[in-house]
Scaffold this motif. Structure first.
Motif, PDB file in Angstrom:
ATOM      1  N   TYR A  39       1.045  -1.303  -0.049  1.00 55.00           N
ATOM      2  CA  TYR A  39      -0.452   0.012   0.068  1.00 55.00           C
ATOM      3  C   TYR A  39       0.753   1.134  -0.178  1.00 55.00           C
ATOM      4  O   TYR A  39       1.938   1.645   0.927  1.00 55.00           O
ATOM      5  CB  TYR A  39      -0.934  -0.514   1.684  1.00 55.00           C
ATOM      6  N   TYR A  94      -2.234   3.239   6.931  1.00 51.58           N
ATOM      7  CA  TYR A  94      -1.445   1.938   6.559  1.00 51.58           C
ATOM      8  C   TYR A  94      -3.129   1.088   6.447  1.00 51.58           C
ATOM      9  O   TYR A  94      -2.696  -1.052   6.335  1.00 51.58           O
ATOM     10  CB  TYR A  94      -0.960   0.926   6.947  1.00 51.58           C
ATOM     11  N   LYS A 130      -7.475   0.000   7.246  1.00 55.67           N
ATOM     12  CA  LYS A 130      -9.116   0.304   6.311  1.00 55.67           C
ATOM     13  C   LYS A 130      -9.743   0.992   7.213  1.00 55.67           C
ATOM     14  O   LYS A 130     -10.473   1.287   6.441  1.00 55.67           O
ATOM     15  CB  LYS A 130      -9.010  -0.957   5.950  1.00 55.67           C
ATOM     16  N   THR A 131      -9.512   0.538   8.167  1.00 57.55           N
ATOM     17  CA  THR A 131     -10.642   0.639   8.967  1.00 57.55           C
ATOM     18  C   THR A 131      -9.960   1.397  10.738  1.00 57.55           C
ATOM     19  O   THR A 131      -9.445   1.024  10.867  1.00 57.55           O
ATOM     20  CB  THR A 131     -11.861   0.206   9.683  1.00 57.55           C
ATOM     21  N   THR A 156      -6.116   6.084   5.288  1.00 57.30           N
ATOM     22  CA  THR A 156      -7.383   5.613   4.044  1.00 57.30           C
ATOM     23  C   THR A 156      -8.790   4.921   3.990  1.00 57.30           C
ATOM     24  O   THR A 156      -9.074   5.290   3.138  1.00 57.30           O
ATOM     25  CB  THR A 156      -6.478   3.577   4.054  1.00 57.30           C
ATOM     26  N   HIS A 157      -9.359   5.491   5.244  1.00 59.78           N
ATOM     27  CA  HIS A 157     -10.616   5.443   5.707  1.00 59.78           C
ATOM     28  C   HIS A 157     -10.999   6.926   5.567  1.00 59.78           C
ATOM     29  O   HIS A 157     -11.054   7.693   5.608  1.00 59.78           O
ATOM     30  CB  HIS A 157     -11.218   4.293   6.932  1.00 59.78           C
TER      31      HIS A 157
END
Length: 759
Positions: A63, A238, A240-241, A704-705
């Motif tokens: 990522y 790094y 996602k949530t 990222t979210h």
């Protein structure tokens, strides 16, 4: 963005970049044998065919926000080529404060044809898993897995080197040591390393103990630093949530957030496997690869460099400059040198099989050492120290034999050794006729005045300033004024005659200082010893036993000093002081035993060189080129202060350091860190107390979210630790408090008493 790239290209030329453009991927993960994924940043030379890295993104599970390109020229024009790899392996948060130095150095190495990997230890930074201490076997097994992974890649020529300062330097020595041990690492995967500011002896010459004595000014502050850093969250970018990020952070806090201090205090003896595991001194012959080992005179690990130069294989090279616990090209203490080129030449010689460079590096001196001329201690923080770098190849290093020399022999000074004997308040080359004298050693708080940091980082709080007050408060012997230059370079040993009636717990602190005509004094060398733990002593001869002293309780100890590399100038004097206390550098013994120094049974032996030798063996190095700078926004500059206060017989010294507030825009992390240290004792040093209060603020703006219901990623961490105690115990009180988005997030307290063990 185009202007930014143009700026980078221009700067790269000024910085001495090589022919390769550099592509770096900010975040990749590499699996270990138990499935834990270690995070890394990889720097890739761009002169590769597309096929060489065709499946790089898929395999590495990458990522990354963007791929940066740093360099001079267009790329991707050369045929396939295999490259050597350089690894730096640390627990220090690649997306945080080390990013600046990584950016400067790994880009530079990569531009000269090396794949560089900045790897994070499991449980730190963005790596998965947990870690529980320094240099554990798991750390080395994980690195073995990473090295096997590298060797399996199409772009690898299978040659792997390591590079690093402090922790990274330690790791390289230990991997080289253990890769010849079938019980831990099975193959020789490491080909060479550059090890900066590291040690071969984790008990006697690390930051925890020295010769059986707890280093009071360093053990707790270092434990406090790692207590703070180990409480940091992984970078949210790094995950996602928000929930996944919070869960990973809580996993670390709930299972691996306790300070390491109690563990160090529970291992108080040199023969403990706890220390032996990371100490290559257990068998120097196990290291059979070439090392370039570097240190500084203001670093606590300087002595180990000199010792290793006598013990390690003949493929190794050693350099000791005037620096502190810093790299030789950006140390606060100069002269600085073009260290990156030396590293590049070393790696080219041993990883890229460049025969021309290999011939050049083979001609490097075995040992290069900077010899400082007499300098005022209060001027040390100025840019360049006076003196010169010299080579010591072929020098008659026979000090270890002298240490074991028959004590009855009448040692005399020679070209290679100096000998001082004690008589009344003086030291001279003439043996003393007064073997019956004894002098009571009395502790005093001023004996530990201005000790300087064990690992100087160039801050105001790190320097050992004028030592006159400490000398005046100790038992101090002075030479006559010198009539010519005296080069004290190498090892030295005080054969100390000491008497006690119990030998239950006897601590001693010895210093060598350069005394100026005006009385000011500069620290040259020192040591601390727990004599009751040291089994290496000689009996005082019967015919020289002091009056009223029972012979069985008088001993002569060979007390080996820290490395000296100093030229005393004419008109100056050599001072040698002996004291039973030196708080905060030496933790108090808290013993009521009376201790006597026996000057007639004592003498001081030191390595020296002639002025003519020093002048004929000067080594010159080019100055460093500018280092490539990572974009950084600075909000407040740092500062450091020392305050001292004496009230009602209580001596308190406060060290305060503010690292300033800044933001690394590429990583989206704004950081501000402060540290406050309080050292407390009384006039007679009957107790010691150290308190360290650290604070760290981190604000993350990259993730990222887009869950708008989650709080901001504003983290505030406070740690507070107190170590105190008397004769029987070390008493610890520790707290950790964390806020997230301004609200309490996690908190815990620890308290314990740890017995003080003596042999």
């Amino acid at each position: 963005y185009n202007e930014y790239k143009s700026y980078l290209r221009m700067t790269a030329e000024e910085c001495g970049f090589g022919d390769f453009n550099v592509t770096y991927l900010n975040h990749i993960t590499i699996p270990t044998r138990d499935g834990v994924k270690l995070a890394a940043r990889i720097y890739i030379p761009d002169k590769l065919s597309a096929g060489n890295f065709s499946n790089l993104f898929e395999y590495f599970n990458i990522y990354t926000d963007k791929t940066e390109v740093v360099g001079n020229k267009p790329s991707l024009t050369m045929p396939c080529k295999r490259f050597p790899t350089i690894i730096e392996y640390l627990p220090y948060y690649k997306d945080g404060h080390t990013a600046s130095r990584d950016y400067s150095r790994h880009n530079w190495f990569c531009s000269h044809g090396f794949v560089c990997l900045r790897l994070e230890i499991r449980g730190s930074g963005a790596s998965e898993g947990l870690y529980f201490g320094e240099y554990l076997p798991q750390e080395q097994k994980d690195l073995e897995d990473v090295m096997r992974f590298i060797q399996s890649q199409k772009w690898s020529n299978s040659k792997i080197g390591m590079y690093g300062k402090s922790w990274g330097g330690f790791d390289s020595l230990q991997i080289a040591f253990h890769q010849n041990s079938t019980s831990l690492l099975k193959d020789n995967l490491l080909a060479t390393a550059v090890s900066v500011c590291s040690t071969d002896d984790r008990y006697n010459h690390d930051i925890h103990y020295q010769n059986g004595v707890l280093i009071g000014s360093e053990m707790l502050p270092w434990a406090a630093q790692m207590f703070l850093w180990n409480s940091r969250p992984p970078p949210p970018r790094y995950f996602k949530t928000y929930k996944a990020w919070e869960s990973e952070w809580l996993l670390r806090l709930n299972n691996a957030s306790q300070s390491w201090l109690a563990g160090w205090l529970e291992h108080q003896h040199e023969d403990d496997i706890f220390w032996k595991h990371g100490s290559i001194k257990e068998d120097y012959d196990k290291i059979d690869i070439p090392f370039f080992i570097i240190g500084g005179l203001e670093d606590g690990y300087k002595t180990s460099k000199y010792r290793m130069s006598r013990k390690l294989n003949n493929k190794c090279k050693f350099m000791i400059g005037t620096w502190g616990h810093q790299f030789p090209d950006d140390s606060n203490l100069g002269p600085r040198l073009y260290y990156l080129k030396m590293c590049k030449d070393w790696f080219s010689s041993h990883l890229a099989n460049d025969d021309e460079i290999k011939d050049e590096t083979s001609l490097w001196p075995r040992v290069q050492i900077f010899v400082r001329d007499s300098f005022n201690a209060n001027d040390l923080k100025k840019d360049n120290a006076p003196g010169k770098m010299i080579r010591l190849d072929g020098h008659n290093n026979d000090h270890d034999r002298i240490v074991l020399y028959e004590l009855k022999a009448k040692l005399k000074s020679s070209e290679n050794f100096g000998v001082y004997h004690f008589d009344k308040d003086k030291i001279s080359e003439t043996p003393s006729n007064d073997a019956k004298n004894k002098v009571l050693l009395k502790p005093h708080a001023h004996q530990g005045y201005s000790p300087g940091a064990y690992m100087s980082l160039g801050r105001n709080t790190d320097f050992a300033y004028n030592q006159k007050l400490a000398l005046d408060s100790s038992l101090t012997y002075y030479s006559s004024e010198l009539k010519e230059d005296l080069y004290m370079v190498g090892d030295s040993t005080l054969f100390a005659g000491v008497h006690s009636t119990t030998w239950e717990r006897i601590y001693i602190h010895v210093k060598v200082c350069d005394v100026f005509p005006d009385g000011g004094a500069t620290l040259v060398s020192r040591c601390i010893y727990h004599l009751s733990k040291d089994r290496k002593y000689f009996k005082v001869p019967d015919d020289s036993t002091p009056s009223n002293v029972q012979h069985p309780y008088s001993r002569i100890y060979p007390l080996k000093m820290s490395l000296a590399s100093h030229c005393f100038k004419p008109g100056h004097r050599v001072a040698l002081s002996i004291a039973p206390s030196a708080f905060p550098y030496m933790w108090p013994s808290c013993s009521k035993d009376e201790v006597y120094f026996l000057p007639g049974n004592s003498y001081f032996v030191f390595e020296k060189i002639l002025s003519s030798y020093a002048e004929k063996n000067i080594v010159k190095h080019p100055s460093p080129k500018p280092l490539l700078k990572i974009p950084k926004e600075i909000f407040s500059s740092g500062k450091s202060e020392i305050r001292e206060n004496v009230k009602d017989g209580i001596y308190i010294t406060e060290w305060y350091n503010d690292g300033g507030s800044y933001c690394l825009s590429e990583h989206g992390v704004k950081t501000h860190e402060t540290s406050r240290l309080l050292y407390e004792t009384d006039t007679d040093v009957t107790y010691g107390k150290v308190q360290v209060s650290n604070m760290l603020k981190m604000s993350f703006d990259k993730f990222t979210h887009s869950d708008s219901s989650t709080p901001h990623y504003d983290v505030e961490i406070h740690t507070n630790q107190i170590m105190s105690g008397g004769y029987d115990t070390y008493d610890l009180d520790e707290t950790l408090d964390i806020k997230l988005g301004g609200e309490p997030f996690w908190s815990k307290k620890w308290a314990c008493k740890i017995p003080r063990y003596d042999l």
